[in-house]
Design a protein around this motif. Sequence first.
Motif, PDB file in Angstrom:
ATOM      1  N   ALA A   1      43.628  22.049  30.646  1.00  0.00           N
ATOM      2  CA  ALA A   1      43.380  21.549  29.195  1.00  0.00           C
ATOM      3  C   ALA A   1      41.841  21.808  28.707  1.00  0.00           C
ATOM      4  CB  ALA A   1      43.725  20.029  29.049  1.00  0.00           C
ATOM      5  N   ASP A   2      40.930  21.984  29.614  1.00  0.00           N
ATOM      6  CA  ASP A   2      39.462  22.190  29.568  1.00  0.00           C
ATOM      7  C   ASP A   2      39.285  23.645  29.362  1.00  0.00           C
ATOM      8  OD1 ASP A   2      36.840  22.581  29.654  1.00  0.00           O
ATOM      9  OD2 ASP A   2      36.605  21.067  30.985  1.00  0.00           O
ATOM     10  N   VAL A   3      39.140  24.062  27.802  1.00  0.00           N
ATOM     11  CA  VAL A   3      39.124  25.659  27.585  1.00  0.00           C
ATOM     12  C   VAL A   3      38.124  26.223  28.630  1.00  0.00           C
ATOM     13  CG1 VAL A   3      37.302  25.495  25.947  1.00  0.00           C
ATOM     14  CG2 VAL A   3      38.952  27.156  25.682  1.00  0.00           C
ATOM     15  N   ARG A   4      37.101  25.615  29.060  1.00  0.00           N
ATOM     16  CA  ARG A   4      35.933  26.410  29.887  1.00  0.00           C
ATOM     17  C   ARG A   4      36.670  26.721  31.177  1.00  0.00           C
ATOM     18  NH1 ARG A   4      31.891  21.392  30.113  1.00  0.00           N
ATOM     19  NH2 ARG A   4      33.862  20.476  30.261  1.00  0.00           N
ATOM     20  N   ILE A   5      37.600  26.181  31.671  1.00  0.00           N
ATOM     21  CA  ILE A   5      38.131  26.449  32.907  1.00  0.00           C
ATOM     22  C   ILE A   5      39.053  27.538  32.611  1.00  0.00           C
ATOM     23  CG2 ILE A   5      39.589  25.529  34.935  1.00  0.00           C
ATOM     24  CD1 ILE A   5      38.722  22.896  34.525  1.00  0.00           C
ATOM     25  N   ARG A   6      39.751  27.560  31.426  1.00  0.00           N
ATOM     26  CA  ARG A   6      40.426  28.761  31.288  1.00  0.00           C
ATOM     27  C   ARG A   6      39.840  29.805  30.938  1.00  0.00           C
ATOM     28  NH1 ARG A   6      42.684  25.120  27.359  1.00  0.00           N
ATOM     29  NH2 ARG A   6      42.277  25.895  25.481  1.00  0.00           N
ATOM     30  N   ARG A   7      38.765  29.680  30.068  1.00  0.00           N
ATOM     31  CA  ARG A   7      37.984  31.088  30.328  1.00  0.00           C
ATOM     32  C   ARG A   7      37.449  31.529  31.429  1.00  0.00           C
ATOM     33  NH1 ARG A   7      34.601  28.672  25.115  1.00  0.00           N
ATOM     34  NH2 ARG A   7      36.066  29.089  23.494  1.00  0.00           N
ATOM     35  N   ALA A   8      37.071  30.584  32.244  1.00  0.00           N
ATOM     36  CA  ALA A   8      36.748  30.951  33.711  1.00  0.00           C
ATOM     37  C   ALA A   8      37.841  31.988  34.387  1.00  0.00           C
ATOM     38  CB  ALA A   8      36.202  29.807  34.569  1.00  0.00           C
ATOM     39  N   LEU A   9      39.050  31.353  34.245  1.00  0.00           N
ATOM     40  CA  LEU A   9      40.003  31.883  35.153  1.00  0.00           C
ATOM     41  C   LEU A   9      40.207  33.435  34.677  1.00  0.00           C
ATOM     42  CD1 LEU A   9      42.778  29.224  35.483  1.00  0.00           C
ATOM     43  CD2 LEU A   9      41.405  30.112  37.103  1.00  0.00           C
ATOM     44  N   ARG A  10      40.045  33.430  33.363  1.00  0.00           N
ATOM     45  CA  ARG A  10      40.271  35.117  32.798  1.00  0.00           C
ATOM     46  C   ARG A  10      39.278  36.077  33.310  1.00  0.00           C
ATOM     47  NH1 ARG A  10      42.131  36.929  28.261  1.00  0.00           N
ATOM     48  NH2 ARG A  10      40.135  37.610  27.601  1.00  0.00           N
ATOM     49  N   LYS A  11      37.971  35.427  33.657  1.00  0.00           N
ATOM     50  CA  LYS A  11      37.140  36.145  34.109  1.00  0.00           C
ATOM     51  C   LYS A  11      37.242  36.472  35.677  1.00  0.00           C
ATOM     52  CE  LYS A  11      33.276  34.868  30.826  1.00  0.00           C
ATOM     53  NZ  LYS A  11      32.866  36.139  30.536  1.00  0.00           N
ATOM     54  N   THR A  12      37.848  35.582  36.417  1.00  0.00           N
ATOM     55  CA  THR A  12      38.188  35.798  37.892  1.00  0.00           C
ATOM     56  C   THR A  12      39.201  37.081  38.188  1.00  0.00           C
ATOM     57  OG1 THR A  12      40.063  34.503  37.940  1.00  0.00           O
ATOM     58  CG2 THR A  12      37.931  33.412  38.192  1.00  0.00           C
ATOM     59  N   ILE A  13      39.834  37.463  37.146  1.00  0.00           N
ATOM     60  CA  ILE A  13      40.887  38.316  37.516  1.00  0.00           C
ATOM     61  C   ILE A  13      40.270  39.698  37.481  1.00  0.00           C
ATOM     62  CG2 ILE A  13      42.965  39.553  36.251  1.00  0.00           C
ATOM     63  CD1 ILE A  13      43.714  37.086  34.899  1.00  0.00           C
ATOM     64  N   ASP A  14      40.715  40.406  38.544  1.00  0.00           N
ATOM     65  CA  ASP A  14      40.604  41.756  39.245  1.00  0.00           C
ATOM     66  C   ASP A  14      41.286  42.622  38.426  1.00  0.00           C
ATOM     67  OD1 ASP A  14      39.249  43.980  39.950  1.00  0.00           O
ATOM     68  OD2 ASP A  14      39.668  43.481  42.148  1.00  0.00           O
ATOM     69  N   TYR A  15      41.035  42.778  37.045  1.00  0.00           N
ATOM     70  CA  TYR A  15      41.900  43.772  36.272  1.00  0.00           C
ATOM     71  C   TYR A  15      41.993  45.256  37.005  1.00  0.00           C
ATOM     72  CZ  TYR A  15      41.404  39.996  32.785  1.00  0.00           C
ATOM     73  OH  TYR A  15      41.540  38.649  32.200  1.00  0.00           O
ATOM     74  N   ASP A  16      40.975  45.884  37.102  1.00  0.00           N
ATOM     75  CA  ASP A  16      40.921  47.342  37.780  1.00  0.00           C
ATOM     76  C   ASP A  16      41.550  47.364  39.114  1.00  0.00           C
ATOM     77  OD1 ASP A  16      39.773  48.110  35.257  1.00  0.00           O
ATOM     78  OD2 ASP A  16      37.513  48.150  36.303  1.00  0.00           O
ATOM     79  N   GLY A  17      41.093  46.168  39.706  1.00  0.00           N
ATOM     80  CA  GLY A  17      41.835  46.217  41.368  1.00  0.00           C
ATOM     81  C   GLY A  17      43.349  46.182  41.365  1.00  0.00           C
ATOM     82  N   THR A  18      43.761  45.254  40.182  1.00  0.00           N
ATOM     83  CA  THR A  18      45.089  44.986  40.086  1.00  0.00           C
ATOM     84  C   THR A  18      45.954  46.455  39.952  1.00  0.00           C
ATOM     85  OG1 THR A  18      45.044  42.790  39.252  1.00  0.00           O
ATOM     86  CG2 THR A  18      47.017  43.835  38.930  1.00  0.00           C
ATOM     87  N   LEU A  19      45.306  47.327  39.032  1.00  0.00           N
ATOM     88  CA  LEU A  19      45.911  48.374  38.714  1.00  0.00           C
ATOM     89  C   LEU A  19      46.099  49.421  39.750  1.00  0.00           C
ATOM     90  CD1 LEU A  19      44.070  49.340  35.223  1.00  0.00           C
ATOM     91  CD2 LEU A  19      46.434  48.257  35.636  1.00  0.00           C
ATOM     92  N   ARG A  20      44.788  49.483  40.830  1.00  0.00           N
ATOM     93  CA  ARG A  20      44.779  50.127  41.663  1.00  0.00           C
ATOM     94  C   ARG A  20      46.091  49.638  42.735  1.00  0.00           C
ATOM     95  NH1 ARG A  20      39.177  49.693  41.027  1.00  0.00           N
ATOM     96  NH2 ARG A  20      39.157  47.999  42.396  1.00  0.00           N
TER      97      ARG A  20
END
Length: 520
Positions: A288-307
């Motif tokens: 419910a805290d938007v700061r934690i949601r924004r943090a989670l979005r930044k933790t995702i390894d988007y390029d690594g996932t594709l690989r």
Amino acid sequence: MRRRLIAAAAALLLAGCSVQPARQEPPPAKESTFVYARHLVVVTDWDPATSYSNEIVAMQNIYESLTVYNPVTKKASPRLATSWRVTPDGRTWTFTLRSGVTFHTGRPLDAAAVKSSIERTMRSGSGPSYIWDAVENIRADDPLTVTFTLKYPVPLDLVASSGYAAYIYDTAAARDLKAWFAAGRDAGTGPYTIATWKKGKRDELTLKAYRPYWGGWNRPHYTSVKFLVIPDPGEAWQRLLRGEASFVNRLNPALYRRAAGTAGVRTAETPSFQTAMLLFNTASGPLADVRIRRALRKTIDYDGTLRALRGAASPATGVVPEGLLGHLPGRTHKQDLQGATELLAAAGYGPGGRALRLTLTYAEGDEDQRVFVERLVATLAPLNITLVARAMPWDAQWARGKTRGQDIFLMYWWPDYADAYSWFAKVFRSAEETEFNLTYLKDRVADGLIDTLPELTVTDRAAAQRAYARLDRRLLDVQAAAAVPWVVNYQRAYLGGIQGYNDNPAYPEVVFAYDLRPAG
């Protein structure tokens, strides 16, 4: 994954408006069965008015709509309607129906039946029925002509090609249609009808040929279609090798590479309109805290996932995938662990702060989701976040999501028809009753933008594109209600003798079995 292929209905898609109904032909000389091995249960709802999940894979072989999306022309093509016209203001649409069509109940298809089935779907008020929201009234002009009057302009030819809620069915099949359908009966016009349904069993569903089908059976076709529920991709692969399965909709990357080099097996890899989505619980719990949601979005390894997914995924630039109005080209998402750490610290969590424990649910048997989740668990651990991930059968995962029983809900979404509106109307718009809006977000600004989309799509596409861009940034960047780690690339494996298979992105996971030529 919500509902979660459609092989292009090649003969139908290429049909012109002058198509004549086929003569009744003798049945094919050889009986043959197409066996579809998939990792998810097939049926969650048999009612064509309210169906909004996995059963699309079967129902698109049982029921038909007025039109069908053609991925080559990117327009609607004839199906039960052979032609249509629209007035200059975009508010009156008249469809001419194919003659000689019958329902599986034996009754003839006519304009009154079209009117009755769509009106029943509209009255249901179910999740997919929203596709008809613009319709003010429906008129049966004569047995083969039906006219829709709209409250505001929408692309009704595309709406009528929807994978959900656009089915035409016999409303006179039973007095209590809901109960009648729930027992595993159907009232469609398609090439197949239900033979057996074994709820909860591995050999869940078998369809058989509807012999009076308007398309005829004079050339080779599969005369039955069997759906097997096999969550383990290794077992599905072995069944394909033994000829016990004709088609496997999803393998892990290692098995797909093996399939590509195996004699007697064909593979197909095509881009889709299907996005993987992490939906964050904005209403309760730590997120419910938007700061934690924004943090989670930044933790995702988007390029690594594709690989890691090795060809099964493409980059997601936002909510809307490439090929649809609303796609935002050139936008990139990158992992930023330093930025995530700072946001977590501001909320009192992260290394040196309070420990954070989050729960995540995802689809049992989905190898791509499993790979992603395992990587995310490993990424979050050094940030003092314990992610408890649980693989669940889709219907159980969905039921839990409706009760806000998780912090993060991982699923796939694709459009109900070839238009981006449904991502926003069904996943992100405020709703009193949870269905697929599993972020539980209530944002009046976003709601207002969403409500402008159907009419703008017809009247001012540039303005519609701007509205989509504003929505994307508000939902993903400002509200951080979700993350979109990848767009699915379909990777299929099937018996080498099968001819005519193609994916249609508007109907994910559906194989139009009638359009295939059986393996020898």
